[in-house]
Design a protein around this motif. Structure first.
Motif, short mmCIF file in Angstrom:
data_model
loop_
_atom_site.label_atom_id
_atom_site.label_comp_id
_atom_site.label_asym_id
_atom_site.label_seq_id
_atom_site.Cartn_x
_atom_site.Cartn_y
_atom_site.Cartn_z
N UNK A 139 -4.00 -2.78 2.52
CA UNK A 139 -4.08 -1.26 2.88
C UNK A 139 -4.30 -0.90 3.95
N UNK A 140 -5.49 -2.05 4.58
CA UNK A 140 -5.75 -1.77 6.05
C UNK A 140 -4.55 -2.05 6.71
N UNK A 190 -2.55 2.19 -8.11
CA UNK A 190 -1.96 3.29 -9.13
C UNK A 190 -3.32 2.37 -10.18
N UNK A 213 4.90 2.61 -5.31
CA UNK A 213 3.39 2.82 -5.55
C UNK A 213 2.90 1.18 -5.41
N UNK A 253 -1.41 -0.05 5.96
CA UNK A 253 -1.17 1.85 5.91
C UNK A 253 -2.50 2.38 7.17
N UNK A 254 -3.64 1.28 6.82
CA UNK A 254 -4.75 2.23 7.85
C UNK A 254 -4.31 2.25 9.17
N UNK A 314 -9.16 -1.05 -3.28
CA UNK A 314 -8.77 -0.65 -2.40
C UNK A 314 -9.63 -0.17 -1.45
N UNK A 321 0.81 -1.07 -0.16
CA UNK A 321 -0.25 0.12 0.52
C UNK A 321 0.62 1.25 0.17
N UNK A 322 0.60 2.06 -0.83
CA UNK A 322 1.82 3.81 -0.96
C UNK A 322 0.70 4.73 0.21
N UNK A 323 0.27 4.12 1.27
CA UNK A 323 -0.13 4.56 1.87
C UNK A 323 0.14 4.29 3.67
#
Lengths: 302, 60
Positions: free
Chosen positions: A164-165, A63, A58, A168-169, A157, A49-51
């Motif tokens: 992502x979670x 993307x 990325x 990032x999350x 996503x 994840x890019x976050x």
């Protein structure tokens, strides 16, 4: 067996080093921010994840959805080209060696559990799900379900991706009070999905890769045609079935060494008693089985 | 079906198919990457990646 364990150690080391390198923006983890440099023009080959506060590159799936869902572009040449290039060079080797979420699942599967499940009824059918997810959530929905300004949403996503979670999350919400104040049902939903994937990863080997991952679905298409391939020397293979027994992805390497589901972990190569399975960019015949006359001849010529 | 599978397998594994097919895919991929970069797709990727993706983290 010892060789297979040694192979796993090497693979885990590669996975860990790669995950550390591509998530080495340490300041992000300390301050609860993400990297904003130009390296994020580039994608990493695995699902990352890019976050994630540490991410330097990325995520190719994020993307891809961003470009497909943007008002100006309805085809993502840049990302599709990147995925084709990586796929044509090494196929799902990326899943086995260079995917941080793959590493997490590998580690989770090491946790002891009374009954680990290798195969179950409906397993083969369920593996088609990742292609459906790719088509619906990564391509069709972001492309066609656009808002009033003409921009789409990264539905994979938003609704599914547990990476992502986790990457990032959770760290960002823990460190950012403003984010804590705006979390709602969606965050809970994604935590539930993450929880299910974590639990399943303990009892089933890589459930996310097998049934959900759209990136694995893309790379799998390239497995039979990539430069990096597996090869079985039919003259050396004694059809003992050890490779199939040992394969955690549930494929039969002696029959189809470049199956769509193969993540190139290499366990089959290490367990093969005659060394009939080889891999590489140029498949050379094995020299391990000195009892097979044909093999001897081949080895002598090399 | 089986016959076509065998033919496909033969094409993939002979010396020409073994290298020509992935090489052709690589060339097309590089053309795609350059074309996509020129028309500004990398900018879209960068713009998305340097801001916290609220969808990705389960908020937006």
């Amino acid at each position: 067996m010892a060789k297979a364990k040694n192979n796993n150690k090497v693979r885990l080391s590669v996975q860990a080093v790669w995950a550390a390198v591509t998530n080495s923006y340490v300041i992000g983890f300390i301050q609860g921010k993400i990297y904003k440099g130009s390296l994020k023009n580039l994608c990493v080959p695995g699902l990352n994840c890019y976050s994630c506060p540490g991410a330097l590159g990325s995520c190719p799936i994020g993307a891809l959805q961003s470009v497909l869902g943007s008002r100006g572009f309805k085809f993502a040449f840049y990302i599709v080209g990147f995925l084709m290039l990586v796929g044509a060079i090494c196929g799902r080797f990326i899943c086995g060696f260079l995917c941080p979420f793959g590493l997490i699942q590998d580690l989770l599967h090491k946790i002891p559990f009374p009954k680990k499940i290798k195969m179950f009824k409906g397993d083969k059918l369920l593996r088609i799900l990742k292609y459906i997810i790719l088509l619906v959530f990564v391509i069709i929905l972001p492309m066609f379900f656009v808002d009033i300004s003409g921009n789409g949403t990264p539905y994979f996503c938003k609704l599914i991706c547990p990476a992502g979670t986790l990457e990032g999350g959770i760290p960002l919400v823990i460190m950012d009070k403003m984010l804590q104040s705006i979390i709602g049902f969606l965050y809970t939903w994604k935590l539930v999905i993450l929880g299910i994937i974590i639990f399943l990863s303990i009892i089933i080997y890589r459930p996310f890769c097998k049934y959900i991952c759209p990136l694995g679905a893309i790379y799998s298409i390239f497995n039979p045609i990539s430069f990096y391939r597996y090869k079985v020397d039919k003259n050396a293979c004694i059809n003992c079935g050890k490779c199939s027994e040992n394969c955690k992805m549930g494929i039969k390497p002696n029959i189809n060494p470049n199956a769509l589901e193969c993540i190139r972990c290499g366990d089959c190569k290490k367990i093969c008693p005659t060394g009939a399975i080889t891999s590489g960019f140029k498949n050379k015949p094995s020299c391990k089985n000195k009892d097979v006359k044909h093999e001897k001849d081949k080895c002598g010529k090399l | 079906m089986n016959c076509s599978n065998n033919l496909f397998s033969k094409i993939l594994n002979n010396n020409i198919g073994r290298y020509l097919i992935p090489a052709a895919v690589c060339i097309i991929a590089i053309v795609f990457i350059i074309f996509g970069f020129i028309r500004g797709e990398a900018g879209i990727v960068l713009k998305k990646a340097v801001n916290i993706c609220l969808e990705c983290i389960g908020i937006g």
